[in-house]
Design a protein around this motif. Structure first.
Motif, PDB file in Angstrom:
ATOM      1  N   GLY A 215      10.095  13.129  13.556  1.00 12.83           N
ATOM      2  CA  GLY A 215       9.245  12.607  12.586  1.00 12.83           C
ATOM      3  C   GLY A 215       7.892  11.800  13.047  1.00 12.83           C
ATOM      4  O   GLY A 215       7.541  10.575  12.680  1.00 12.83           O
ATOM      5  N   ASP A 216       7.018  12.405  13.920  1.00 10.71           N
ATOM      6  CA  ASP A 216       6.064  12.019  14.415  1.00 10.71           C
ATOM      7  C   ASP A 216       4.832  12.111  13.493  1.00 10.71           C
ATOM      8  O   ASP A 216       4.882  13.215  12.674  1.00 10.71           O
ATOM      9  N   TRP A 217       3.881  11.274  13.068  1.00 10.92           N
ATOM     10  CA  TRP A 217       2.947  11.415  12.374  1.00 10.92           C
ATOM     11  C   TRP A 217       1.735  10.849  12.626  1.00 10.92           C
ATOM     12  O   TRP A 217       1.737   9.937  13.485  1.00 10.92           O
ATOM     13  N   TYR A 218       0.423  11.180  12.052  1.00  7.34           N
ATOM     14  CA  TYR A 218      -0.750  10.554  12.243  1.00  7.34           C
ATOM     15  C   TYR A 218      -1.465  10.341  11.009  1.00  7.34           C
ATOM     16  O   TYR A 218      -1.254  11.065   9.885  1.00  7.34           O
ATOM     17  N   ASP A 219      -2.386   9.628  10.919  1.00  7.36           N
ATOM     18  CA  ASP A 219      -3.135   9.158   9.781  1.00  7.36           C
ATOM     19  C   ASP A 219      -4.856   8.821  10.267  1.00  7.36           C
ATOM     20  O   ASP A 219      -4.743   7.941  10.952  1.00  7.36           O
ATOM     21  N   VAL A 220      -5.653   9.382   9.333  1.00  6.32           N
ATOM     22  CA  VAL A 220      -7.226   8.719   9.493  1.00  6.32           C
ATOM     23  C   VAL A 220      -7.530   8.565   8.280  1.00  6.32           C
ATOM     24  O   VAL A 220      -7.714   9.688   7.363  1.00  6.32           O
ATOM     25  N   VAL A 221      -8.134   7.169   8.011  1.00  3.06           N
ATOM     26  CA  VAL A 221      -8.385   7.029   6.481  1.00  3.06           C
ATOM     27  C   VAL A 221      -9.699   6.292   6.601  1.00  3.06           C
ATOM     28  O   VAL A 221     -10.059   5.462   7.557  1.00  3.06           O
ATOM     29  N   GLU A 222     -10.316   6.279   5.286  1.00  3.63           N
ATOM     30  CA  GLU A 222     -11.521   5.276   5.056  1.00  3.63           C
ATOM     31  C   GLU A 222     -10.989   4.157   4.484  1.00  3.63           C
ATOM     32  O   GLU A 222      -9.967   3.974   3.572  1.00  3.63           O
ATOM     33  N   LEU A 223     -11.555   3.143   4.899  1.00  7.94           N
ATOM     34  CA  LEU A 223     -11.113   1.775   4.588  1.00  7.94           C
ATOM     35  C   LEU A 223     -12.096   1.034   3.323  1.00  7.94           C
ATOM     36  O   LEU A 223     -13.250   1.577   3.575  1.00  7.94           O
ATOM     37  N   VAL A 224     -11.721   0.300   2.588  1.00  7.56           N
ATOM     38  CA  VAL A 224     -12.521  -0.344   1.644  1.00  7.56           C
ATOM     39  C   VAL A 224     -13.128  -1.435   2.214  1.00  7.56           C
ATOM     40  O   VAL A 224     -12.751  -2.023   3.058  1.00  7.56           O
ATOM     41  N   GLY A 225     -14.601  -1.335   1.929  1.00  9.15           N
ATOM     42  CA  GLY A 225     -15.458  -2.412   2.352  1.00  9.15           C
ATOM     43  C   GLY A 225     -16.141  -2.237   3.839  1.00  9.15           C
ATOM     44  O   GLY A 225     -15.351  -2.287   4.529  1.00  9.15           O
ATOM     45  N   GLY A 226     -17.305  -1.816   3.403  1.00  9.26           N
ATOM     46  CA  GLY A 226     -18.065  -1.530   4.985  1.00  9.26           C
ATOM     47  C   GLY A 226     -17.811  -0.257   5.522  1.00  9.26           C
ATOM     48  O   GLY A 226     -17.195   0.542   5.084  1.00  9.26           O
ATOM     49  N   ALA A 253       2.984   5.066   2.812  1.00  4.94           N
ATOM     50  CA  ALA A 253       3.162   3.684   2.608  1.00  4.94           C
ATOM     51  C   ALA A 253       1.939   3.049   3.292  1.00  4.94           C
ATOM     52  O   ALA A 253       1.191   2.085   2.851  1.00  4.94           O
ATOM     53  N   LEU A 254       1.828   3.369   4.692  1.00  8.24           N
ATOM     54  CA  LEU A 254       0.746   2.679   5.617  1.00  8.24           C
ATOM     55  C   LEU A 254      -0.397   3.065   5.134  1.00  8.24           C
ATOM     56  O   LEU A 254      -1.679   2.137   5.191  1.00  8.24           O
ATOM     57  N   THR A 255      -0.699   4.474   4.670  1.00  8.32           N
ATOM     58  CA  THR A 255      -2.137   4.569   4.197  1.00  8.32           C
ATOM     59  C   THR A 255      -2.633   3.831   3.268  1.00  8.32           C
ATOM     60  O   THR A 255      -3.775   3.249   3.008  1.00  8.32           O
ATOM     61  N   ALA A 256      -1.668   3.563   2.056  1.00  5.88           N
ATOM     62  CA  ALA A 256      -2.149   2.867   0.795  1.00  5.88           C
ATOM     63  C   ALA A 256      -2.224   1.216   1.331  1.00  5.88           C
ATOM     64  O   ALA A 256      -3.115   0.550   0.942  1.00  5.88           O
ATOM     65  N   THR A 257      -1.273   0.879   2.134  1.00  2.00           N
ATOM     66  CA  THR A 257      -1.312  -0.446   2.476  1.00  2.00           C
ATOM     67  C   THR A 257      -2.604  -0.875   3.374  1.00  2.00           C
ATOM     68  O   THR A 257      -3.464  -1.764   3.135  1.00  2.00           O
ATOM     69  N   SER A 258      -2.944   0.117   4.345  1.00  2.00           N
ATOM     70  CA  SER A 258      -4.231   0.109   5.156  1.00  2.00           C
ATOM     71  C   SER A 258      -5.364  -0.199   4.078  1.00  2.00           C
ATOM     72  O   SER A 258      -6.501  -1.154   4.714  1.00  2.00           O
ATOM     73  N   ARG A 259      -5.455   0.271   2.913  1.00  2.00           N
ATOM     74  CA  ARG A 259      -6.776   0.173   2.215  1.00  2.00           C
ATOM     75  C   ARG A 259      -7.043  -1.003   1.820  1.00  2.00           C
ATOM     76  O   ARG A 259      -8.127  -1.438   1.286  1.00  2.00           O
ATOM     77  N   VAL A 260      -6.104  -1.843   1.505  1.00  2.00           N
ATOM     78  CA  VAL A 260      -6.142  -3.205   0.949  1.00  2.00           C
ATOM     79  C   VAL A 260      -5.888  -4.309   1.989  1.00  2.00           C
ATOM     80  O   VAL A 260      -5.779  -5.533   1.367  1.00  2.00           O
ATOM     81  N   ASP A 262      -5.826  -7.123   4.962  1.00  2.00           N
ATOM     82  CA  ASP A 262      -6.781  -7.860   5.549  1.00  2.00           C
ATOM     83  C   ASP A 262      -7.081  -7.275   6.962  1.00  2.00           C
ATOM     84  O   ASP A 262      -8.257  -7.509   7.662  1.00  2.00           O
ATOM     85  N   GLY A 263      -5.821  -6.745   7.716  1.00  2.00           N
ATOM     86  CA  GLY A 263      -6.036  -6.151   9.080  1.00  2.00           C
ATOM     87  C   GLY A 263      -5.170  -5.618   9.209  1.00  2.00           C
ATOM     88  O   GLY A 263      -4.052  -5.482   8.555  1.00  2.00           O
ATOM     89  N   PRO A 264      -4.905  -4.820  10.553  1.00  2.00           N
ATOM     90  CA  PRO A 264      -3.881  -3.760  10.955  1.00  2.00           C
ATOM     91  C   PRO A 264      -2.473  -4.613  11.030  1.00  2.00           C
ATOM     92  O   PRO A 264      -1.374  -4.083  10.872  1.00  2.00           O
TER      93      PRO A 264
END
Length: 412
Positions: A215-226, A253-260, A262-264
């Protein structure tokens, strides 16, 4: 007796039974006298030749799989560094003096590794026990001259052969499951991409073996703001379709959560609460980093995962290990997770990975981390794609790892 006086070459040649030495690439390095005699091949016909060239599968028998099973066994030995005992099975052996003439043989095999001081498999001891007559004896067990012991031995070997055939059918079923799981995993993982103007390389290498889809996974996403991006990796305990499905849920879930968030730390805190209601997410690990490309800072938090590596342009490697917490859903009562911040300069490289890259059985993880740091320093001027290939080539075993590996490299 003086150990130096022992002629080990003579000992090897005199070993009873068929014994050969193979390289991890399945090339004969040597063969003892019994191997040469019972296989009908001279040493010159063996040494330096690929096993499938010496013992090809019978093209007239579509069910022939003896040598392919040998290949799979040797790959397991190279990957694990451990001995592999094969069930007795049939081999169609071509007469070297009569091309196209095949003889039915039954062999029982053991493949054992020879390790160098670093624990790397350098040679495989390939031992064969000839059991053809015992198998054939079952067909004439009521004939004259057959002792009760011979009858019993023939029956035992026949039952072992039937068990091997059952295992082969199970292997084929598991292989189909692996194909489905890999397809599911590939569909749920993000494709190779560039995030904004940042150069990024991602890699996923499945484990060796039909059941080792993890179950290994990775993700790279653009964050909201800046001008910010989020980079994460994670690992779900378990194998097969269930693990791949849990992986997809946690990554999304982490992708969606990271976008909103305050921090990791907050992102992982919410993910941990979600993992509490997902069957199969127990003890899953993850690490996430928020990169502020304008401020040139990395804010990070880890839930029981190996630390990301930040390679500075001067060759210094900094492992981001100042914000480590237990795995997701490890606490019955959730608590705020820690996070830390580090600065970087232009040209630095951030590397996230899963434990399949650095952990080895019977080896301290610090050894694997040191091996990773050394590889990153030597190849730090390579572009991310070349750097990712170099790291995998140098750190993964030649025959593949026994655990999945995910790797993300971002040039900052």
């Amino acid at each position: 007796m003086d150990e130096k006086a022992i002629d080990y070459e003579a000992v090897f040649q005199s070993l009873p039974g068929m014994v050969a030495l193979l390289t991890p690439e399945l090339v004969y390095a040597d063969a003892n006298e019994d191997f040469q005699r019972l296989s009908g091949r001279t040493r010159d016909q063996l040494v330096g030749r690929y096993v499938f060239d010496v013992f090809p599968e019978n093209p007239k028998n579509s069910a022939a799989a003896g040598m392919r099973n040998v290949q799979a066994s040797i790959h397991r030995v190279v990957a694990t560094g451990e001995r592999d005992t094969m069930a007795p099975q049939r081999y169609d052996v071509e007469d070297p003096d009569r091309p196209g003439h095949w003889e039915e043989r039954y062999w029982s095999l053991v493949n054992a590794p020879l390790l160098d001081p670093d624990g790397k498999v350098t040679l495989i001891v390939h031992r064969i026990e000839e059991i053809t007559e015992l198998i054939r004896a079952r067909g004439r067990r009521d004939g004259p001259g057959m002792s009760s012991t011979q009858v019993l031995e023939a029956e035992l070997y026949t039952r072992a052969r039937e068990l091997q055939e059952l295992n082969e059918r199970l292997r084929q079923a598991h292989a189909r499951e692996r194909e489905v799981a890999l397809a599911l995993q590939e569909a749920m993982l993000p494709a190779h991409r560039q995030v904004r103007s940042r150069r990024a390389a991602v890699r996923y290498r499945p484990a060796v073996g039909a059941l080792n889809v993890c179950g290994d996974w990775y993700d790279v996403v653009e964050l909201v703001g800046g001008n910010r991006i989020g980079v994460s990796v994670g690992d779900v305990v378990g194998h097969g379709l269930e693990a791949a499905g849990v992986m997809g849920q946690l990554r999304s879930a982490l992708t969606a959560t990271s976008r909103v968030a305050d921090g990791p730390a907050q992102a992982l805190d919410v993910l941990g609460r979600y993992a509490h209601v997902v069957d199969g997410a127990e003890s899953a690990t993850a690490v996430t980093t928020f990169i502020d490309c304008d401020a040139r800072t990395i804010t990070y938090s880890s839930a029981g995962h190996p630390p990301p590596a930040l390679v500075h342009p001067d060759g210094r490697v900094e492992f981001l290990d100042r914000a480590t917490d237990p795995p997701l859903d490890a606490r019955p009562d959730p608590m705020p997770r820690p996070e830390a911040v580090t600065a970087y300069t232009g040209g630095a490289t951030l590397v996230l990975y899963t434990d399949g890259l650095v952990e080895r059985r019977h080896e301290d993880i610090d050894t694997g981390l040191a091996r990773l740091a050394d590889s990153l320093v030597r190849h730090r001027t390579d572009d991310p794609e070349s750097l990712a290939d170099a790291v995998l080539l140098e750190l993964l075993p030649p025959g593949g790892a026994t655990d999945d590996t995910a790797l993300v490299i971002v040039r900052l």
